[in-house]
Write a protein that holds these residues in place. Sequence first.
Motif, PDB file in Angstrom:
ATOM      1  N   CYS A 216       0.844  -1.198   0.000  1.00  0.00           N
ATOM      2  CA  CYS A 216       0.000   0.000   0.000  1.00  0.00           C
ATOM      3  C   CYS A 216       0.880   1.248   0.000  1.00  0.00           C
ATOM      4  CB  CYS A 216      -0.936  -0.011   1.208  1.00  0.00           C
ATOM      5  SG  CYS A 216      -0.108   0.152   2.796  1.00  0.00           S
ATOM      6  N   LYS A 217       0.246   2.362  -0.322  1.00  0.00           N
ATOM      7  CA  LYS A 217       0.997   3.605  -0.460  1.00  0.00           C
ATOM      8  C   LYS A 217       1.559   4.075   0.884  1.00  0.00           C
ATOM      9  CE  LYS A 217      -3.285   6.304  -0.290  1.00  0.00           C
ATOM     10  NZ  LYS A 217      -4.127   7.273  -1.007  1.00  0.00           N
ATOM     11  N   LYS A 218       0.980   3.668   2.001  1.00  0.00           N
ATOM     12  CA  LYS A 218       1.487   4.095   3.318  1.00  0.00           C
ATOM     13  C   LYS A 218       2.749   3.322   3.703  1.00  0.00           C
ATOM     14  CE  LYS A 218      -2.374   3.213   5.447  1.00  0.00           C
ATOM     15  NZ  LYS A 218      -3.350   3.054   6.545  1.00  0.00           N
ATOM     16  N   CYS A 219       2.837   2.079   3.235  1.00  0.00           N
ATOM     17  CA  CYS A 219       3.959   1.219   3.657  1.00  0.00           C
ATOM     18  C   CYS A 219       5.052   1.093   2.581  1.00  0.00           C
ATOM     19  CB  CYS A 219       3.448  -0.165   4.020  1.00  0.00           C
ATOM     20  SG  CYS A 219       2.214  -0.157   5.344  1.00  0.00           S
ATOM     21  N   LYS A 220       4.987   1.838   1.518  1.00  0.00           N
ATOM     22  CA  LYS A 220       5.963   1.706   0.427  1.00  0.00           C
ATOM     23  C   LYS A 220       7.353   2.207   0.899  1.00  0.00           C
ATOM     24  CE  LYS A 220       6.958   3.274  -4.260  1.00  0.00           C
ATOM     25  NZ  LYS A 220       8.207   3.919  -3.938  1.00  0.00           N
ATOM     26  N   THR A 221       8.344   1.416   0.553  1.00  0.00           N
ATOM     27  CA  THR A 221       9.754   1.784   0.826  1.00  0.00           C
ATOM     28  C   THR A 221      10.560   1.554  -0.438  1.00  0.00           C
ATOM     29  OG1 THR A 221      10.197  -0.445   1.626  1.00  0.00           O
ATOM     30  CG2 THR A 221       9.581   1.199   3.285  1.00  0.00           C
ATOM     31  N   ASP A 222      11.866   1.710  -0.326  1.00  0.00           N
ATOM     32  CA  ASP A 222      12.707   1.535  -1.514  1.00  0.00           C
ATOM     33  C   ASP A 222      12.831   0.079  -1.925  1.00  0.00           C
ATOM     34  OD1 ASP A 222      13.102   4.221  -1.631  1.00  0.00           O
ATOM     35  OD2 ASP A 222      14.948   4.169  -0.430  1.00  0.00           O
TER      36      ASP A 222
END
Length: 316
Positions: A216-222
Amino acid sequence: KNCTDLQIDVNENKIENKASDLEIKSNGTSKTCELEIRCLKLEIESGKNNVKEVEVANKKTPIELNVVIEENKKQHESQIEVLKAQHAEEMEECLKKVKDWKATKIIFHEENEKKHSEEKKCLQLQIEAMRTKMNEMKDENKYLLDQTQEENVKKHAEEKKCLQLKIEAMRTEMKEVKDENKHLLDQMKEKLECPVCMEIPRSGPVYVCPNGHFVCKKCKTDSCPPCRVAMGDGKSLLAVLVIENIDHKCKFVYCEEVFGLDKLEDHEKQCKHRIVSCPQVSCREEVPLSKLLDHFGNLTCTNDAVPQVIDNTSKS
């Protein structure tokens, strides 16, 4: 008698005067006048003879006159008797005719009554025959109706049974399809579930790594949390389409209801398990609305151990 004599004398004088006038005129006239004179003379002679007969009749004695009167009276009485006899005969004949007419009328009336009674009996027999026929037709129609009704009942029972079997088969098929769809949706939800927050995203964008893992967009990382490859900026349009068309579970812990995205927000605003702040000034805890009364009974919240009912329509 005197009146008759005077009238005769007057007539003779008139005839003689007329004859004398004609004789005077005939001195210088034609033969026609002479003929008229002769005729008048003959009339005078006949008148004189009539006068003589009247005189003779007038010379009869009172006895003779009484005899004549009696004869005339007897003659009149005999005529009256004859007339009475004729009248009686006519009356008898009339009465006989009336009697015959009455007898004929009675016979005619009796014949009419007899004829009417026979016609009445005939009509009654016809009516009875028609009633019998109608009753037979009614019984026959009732039998046919009952038979048709029984056949229809059997036919409807068979059709109902067939329909029930079809319905059961359709229900079974629908249940299988529903279970299959549910299983498919559960698998899709499991794949769409964010591996970090363990929730299904409610809106896009949904990021996807090169290996197909969703975040999800809240948990996105590299890097991708499951496979640790570079995440990049890849987005899944299919995941967004699925998210918009599936039911989502209410976000509050004790609520088990599910809704589409168009109704989910309205439900969560009024959900009886939504999180509210404790109204006590000294308490700063947040609890589900359905558990607020239990929270009031906790000694850490208030010194009053008895729960009090409050308005549960407060807005979060």
